[in-house]
Design an enzyme around this catalytic site. Structure first.
Site, short mmCIF file in Angstrom:
data_model
loop_
_atom_site.label_atom_id
_atom_site.label_comp_id
_atom_site.label_asym_id
_atom_site.label_seq_id
_atom_site.Cartn_x
_atom_site.Cartn_y
_atom_site.Cartn_z
N THR A 13 0.81 -1.22 0.00
CA THR A 13 0.00 0.00 0.00
C THR A 13 0.85 1.27 0.00
N GLY A 14 2.16 1.13 0.09
CA GLY A 14 3.04 2.30 0.18
C GLY A 14 3.47 2.81 -1.19
N GLN A 15 4.25 3.89 -1.16
CA GLN A 15 4.72 4.50 -2.41
C GLN A 15 5.49 3.50 -3.28
N ASP A 16 6.52 2.88 -2.71
CA ASP A 16 7.39 2.02 -3.51
C ASP A 16 6.65 0.74 -3.91
N ASP A 25 1.00 -9.06 9.16
CA ASP A 25 1.62 -7.90 9.81
C ASP A 25 3.07 -8.24 10.11
N ALA A 78 7.84 -3.07 3.64
CA ALA A 78 6.99 -2.62 4.76
C ALA A 78 7.85 -2.08 5.89
N ALA A 79 7.39 -1.00 6.49
CA ALA A 79 8.09 -0.41 7.63
C ALA A 79 7.26 0.74 8.19
N SER A 123 7.89 4.12 8.34
CA SER A 123 8.92 4.75 7.51
C SER A 123 9.06 6.25 7.75
N THR A 150 18.29 2.21 4.16
CA THR A 150 18.06 3.64 3.95
C THR A 150 19.28 4.51 4.25
N GLU A 209 19.12 7.08 5.88
CA GLU A 209 18.98 7.55 7.27
C GLU A 209 19.96 6.83 8.19
N TYR A 222 13.91 5.45 13.88
CA TYR A 222 13.75 4.83 12.55
C TYR A 222 15.10 4.37 12.01
N LYS A 273 16.30 0.56 11.26
CA LYS A 273 16.71 0.17 9.90
C LYS A 273 18.12 -0.42 9.90
P1 NAP Z 1 5.60 4.05 2.76
O1 NAP Z 1 4.92 4.70 1.60
O2 NAP Z 1 5.55 4.71 4.08
O3 NAP Z 1 5.03 2.56 2.89
C1 NAP Z 1 5.25 1.79 4.03
C2 NAP Z 1 4.47 0.50 3.88
O4 NAP Z 1 4.71 -0.32 5.04
C3 NAP Z 1 2.95 0.68 3.80
O5 NAP Z 1 2.45 -0.19 2.82
C4 NAP Z 1 2.48 0.26 5.18
O6 NAP Z 1 1.17 -0.25 5.22
C5 NAP Z 1 3.45 -0.85 5.47
N1 NAP Z 1 3.50 -1.21 6.89
C6 NAP Z 1 3.71 -0.39 7.94
N2 NAP Z 1 3.67 -1.11 9.09
C7 NAP Z 1 3.42 -2.39 8.75
C8 NAP Z 1 3.27 -3.60 9.48
N3 NAP Z 1 3.35 -3.63 10.81
N4 NAP Z 1 3.04 -4.75 8.80
C9 NAP Z 1 2.94 -4.74 7.46
N5 NAP Z 1 3.06 -3.63 6.69
C10 NAP Z 1 3.30 -2.46 7.34
O7 NAP Z 1 7.15 3.81 2.42
P2 NAP Z 1 7.91 3.89 1.00
O8 NAP Z 1 8.32 5.29 0.77
O9 NAP Z 1 7.12 3.15 -0.01
O10 NAP Z 1 9.24 3.10 1.36
C11 NAP Z 1 9.34 1.68 1.18
C12 NAP Z 1 10.45 1.15 2.07
O11 NAP Z 1 11.69 1.76 1.73
C13 NAP Z 1 10.27 1.44 3.56
O12 NAP Z 1 10.80 0.35 4.27
C14 NAP Z 1 11.10 2.68 3.81
O13 NAP Z 1 11.52 2.75 5.14
C15 NAP Z 1 12.26 2.41 2.86
N6 NAP Z 1 12.92 3.61 2.32
C16 NAP Z 1 12.20 4.59 1.74
C17 NAP Z 1 12.84 5.69 1.18
C18 NAP Z 1 12.08 6.79 0.51
O14 NAP Z 1 12.67 7.87 0.30
N7 NAP Z 1 10.83 6.58 0.13
C19 NAP Z 1 14.25 5.76 1.22
C20 NAP Z 1 14.96 4.71 1.82
C21 NAP Z 1 14.28 3.63 2.34
P3 NAP Z 1 -0.12 0.64 5.65
O15 NAP Z 1 -0.61 1.26 4.40
O16 NAP Z 1 -1.05 -0.36 6.19
O17 NAP Z 1 0.35 1.67 6.64
O1 G4F Z 2 10.26 14.13 3.95
P1 G4F Z 2 10.85 13.74 5.24
O2 G4F Z 2 9.92 13.36 6.33
O3 G4F Z 2 11.90 12.59 4.91
P2 G4F Z 2 13.16 12.00 5.72
O4 G4F Z 2 13.08 12.32 7.15
O5 G4F Z 2 14.38 12.44 4.99
O6 G4F Z 2 12.93 10.43 5.54
C1 G4F Z 2 12.56 9.87 4.29
O7 G4F Z 2 13.74 9.54 3.58
C2 G4F Z 2 14.53 8.49 4.19
C3 G4F Z 2 15.76 8.27 3.29
O8 G4F Z 2 16.76 9.20 3.62
C4 G4F Z 2 13.68 7.25 4.30
F1 G4F Z 2 14.42 6.23 4.81
C5 G4F Z 2 12.46 7.54 5.17
O9 G4F Z 2 11.64 6.37 5.21
C6 G4F Z 2 11.67 8.67 4.53
O10 G4F Z 2 11.13 8.22 3.31
O11 G4F Z 2 11.77 14.94 5.79
C7 G4F Z 2 12.80 15.51 5.01
C8 G4F Z 2 13.33 16.75 5.72
C9 G4F Z 2 13.72 16.50 7.18
O12 G4F Z 2 14.90 17.20 7.44
C10 G4F Z 2 12.57 17.13 7.98
O13 G4F Z 2 12.94 17.58 9.27
O14 G4F Z 2 12.29 17.73 5.76
C11 G4F Z 2 12.23 18.28 7.06
N1 G4F Z 2 10.90 18.86 7.26
C12 G4F Z 2 10.64 20.18 7.45
N2 G4F Z 2 9.33 20.38 7.61
C13 G4F Z 2 9.74 18.19 7.28
C14 G4F Z 2 8.75 19.15 7.51
N3 G4F Z 2 9.45 16.88 7.13
C15 G4F Z 2 8.16 16.49 7.19
N4 G4F Z 2 7.84 15.19 7.01
N5 G4F Z 2 7.14 17.41 7.42
C16 G4F Z 2 7.39 18.76 7.59
O15 G4F Z 2 6.48 19.55 7.80
#
Ligand code: NAP
Ligand code: G4F
Length: 327
Positions: free
Chosen positions: A9-12, A55, A78-79, A81, A124, A126, A152, A156
């Site tokens: 259900t998430g972005q990726d 889950d 899943a995470a 996130s 990640t 992070e 987080y 991770k």
């Molecule tokens: P996302 O949109 O937040 O999606 C997270 C997914 O995890 C959702 O489908 C959510 O389901 C599911 N989930 C959460 N808790 C769960 C649980 N207890 N059991 C089963 N499923 C669960 O994240 P994303 O951006 O697609 O990222 C995908 C993965 O890559 C994550 O692990 C994230 O940490 C990692 N990542 C993301 C980025 C990024 O920039 N996007 C970068 C580095 C790593 P629900 O819809 O039910 O909440």
């Molecule tokens: O968009 P963010 O919440 O992403 P963040 O914290 O970089 O994490 C994302 O990227 C990671 C990879 O590096 C993933 F692993 C993680 O799952 C996620 O996808 O915040 C980006 C920046 C941060 O510095 C935050 O403090 O934006 C700053 N920020 C400022 N105002 C905000 C806001 N972030 C959010 N979410 N909301 C605000 O209003």
């Protein structure tokens, strides 16, 4: 080929389902909760995905999912996130984002699929923490030090190391993608990029007059999610399991993102439209993330197609359409 995607259900999960479907995979998606509000949307957008309830915090449910799917490839996306949310829910984050990875790896072993199933673990940037002493100015790569700055990031890092441990201990094919921020039209509105593009579109439509954000100076290495899920798939097709950084190799501040996003609706000075709210600031911030994707580019032939201005443009265009303010 059969694939199981956790985090469907998430972005990726959405981008990956689309990619694997184009490639002819039979796709299974793990969905949590007895009444997940995203279920209907996923069923409508991806009718070809078979949903399995489970889950990450419930090991038995993951064994069951793996037994049903019998996957050739398992993408553990899943995470919990959201970094800010992880500070407020640290124990849950440890359970799901950290220990959940162990549950997935054990499920594959218990189902007798350790030799068959290739696993992708969503690690990640992070985990690097963005501190100055950590490869200043050069960009983090697979050899960089880890210093996570949030519950987080710490969770991770456990997931990353347990994945590597199962690769080394049991000879399982487990690859970790250390992905820098990737965004797009499917990004949740709780993340800063989509929060901005969604607000910009609503401001244009007259539906809101300002946006509240936290700190604006942090810098991120932002790319497009569609490019990054292609990299995930390439890692799993590679002959040997390994770790790969996916990044754009550029870093930009939130202020720069605001410049480009507001320019899309003809506003040069966004300051009157942005208010800072401490509620969106974090107890510890990751100041700057910059990645070096040389290994993925050289070994996998991975290349991103969307650049930073292109990313902002496509997200604003999508959100203008969404609120009916395009054109
Ligand atoms: P996302 O949109 O937040 O999606 C997270 C997914 O995890 C959702 O489908 C959510 O389901 C599911 N989930 C959460 N808790 C769960 C649980 N207890 N059991 C089963 N499923 C669960 O994240 P994303 O951006 O697609 O990222 C995908 C993965 O890559 C994550 O692990 C994230 O940490 C990692 N990542 C993301 C980025 C990024 O920039 N996007 C970068 C580095 C790593 P629900 O819809 O039910 O909440
Ligand atoms: O968009 P963010 O919440 O992403 P963040 O914290 O970089 O994490 C994302 O990227 C990671 C990879 O590096 C993933 F692993 C993680 O799952 C996620 O996808 O915040 C980006 C920046 C941060 O510095 C935050 O403090 O934006 C700053 N920020 C400022 N105002 C905000 C806001 N972030 C959010 N979410 N909301 C605000 O209003």
């Amino acid at each position: 080929m059969r694939a199981l995607i956790t985090g469907i259900t998430g972005q990726d999960g959405g981008h990956l389902a689309e990619l694997l479907h184009e490639k002819g995979y039979e796709i299974f998606g793990l969905i949590r909760g007895q009444h997940n509000p995203r279920r209907q949307a996923v069923e409508a957008e991806f009718p070809y995905v078979t949903l399995i309830e489970g889950d990450l915090a419930d090991p038995t449910s993951i064994v069951r999912a793996v037994e049903i799917a019998q996957p050739d490839e398992l993408y553990n996306l899943a995470a919990i996130s959201h970094v800010g949310y992880s500070f407020k829910n640290p124990t849950l984050t440890a359970e799901v984002t950290g220990k959940g990875v162990l549950n997935v790896l054990e499920a594959v072993r218990l189902a007798g699929l350790a030799e068959k199933t290739k696993v992708y673990q969503a690690s990640t940037s992070e985990m690097f923490g963005g501190l100055d002493y950590n490869r200043p100015g050069r960009g983090y790569n697979e050899e960089s030090l880890f210093h996570p700055r949030s519950p987080y990031g710490v969770a991770k890092l456990y997931g990353h190391w347990i994945a590597k441990n199962y690769r080394e201990s049991y000879g399982m094919f487990v690859s970790c993608g250390i992905l820098f921020n990737h965004e797009g039209e499917r990004r949740g509105v709780e993340f800063v990029t989509r929060k901005i593009t969604h607000a910009v579109a609503r401001i244009k439509a007259g539906l809101q007059d300002h946006i509240e954000l936290g700190d604006l100076w942090p810098k991120r290495d932002w790319g497009y999610a569609g490019d990054y899920v292609r990299g995930m798939w390439q890692m799993v097709q590679h002959g040997t399991p390994d770790d790969f950084v996916l990044a754009s190799g550029e870093t930009h501040s939130i202020e720069e993102f605001l410049d480009l996003a507001f320019a899309e609706i003809g506003i040069d000075d966004w300051k009157p439209y942005v208010q800072q709210n401490p509620a969106f600031m974090r107890p510890a911030e990751v100041d700057i993330l910059l990645g070096d994707p040389a290994k993925a580019e050289g070994v996998l032939g991975w290349k991103r197609e969307v650049d930073f201005p292109g990313l902002v443009k496509l997200m604003v265009a999508h959100d203008l359409n969404l609120v009916g303010a395009a054109g």
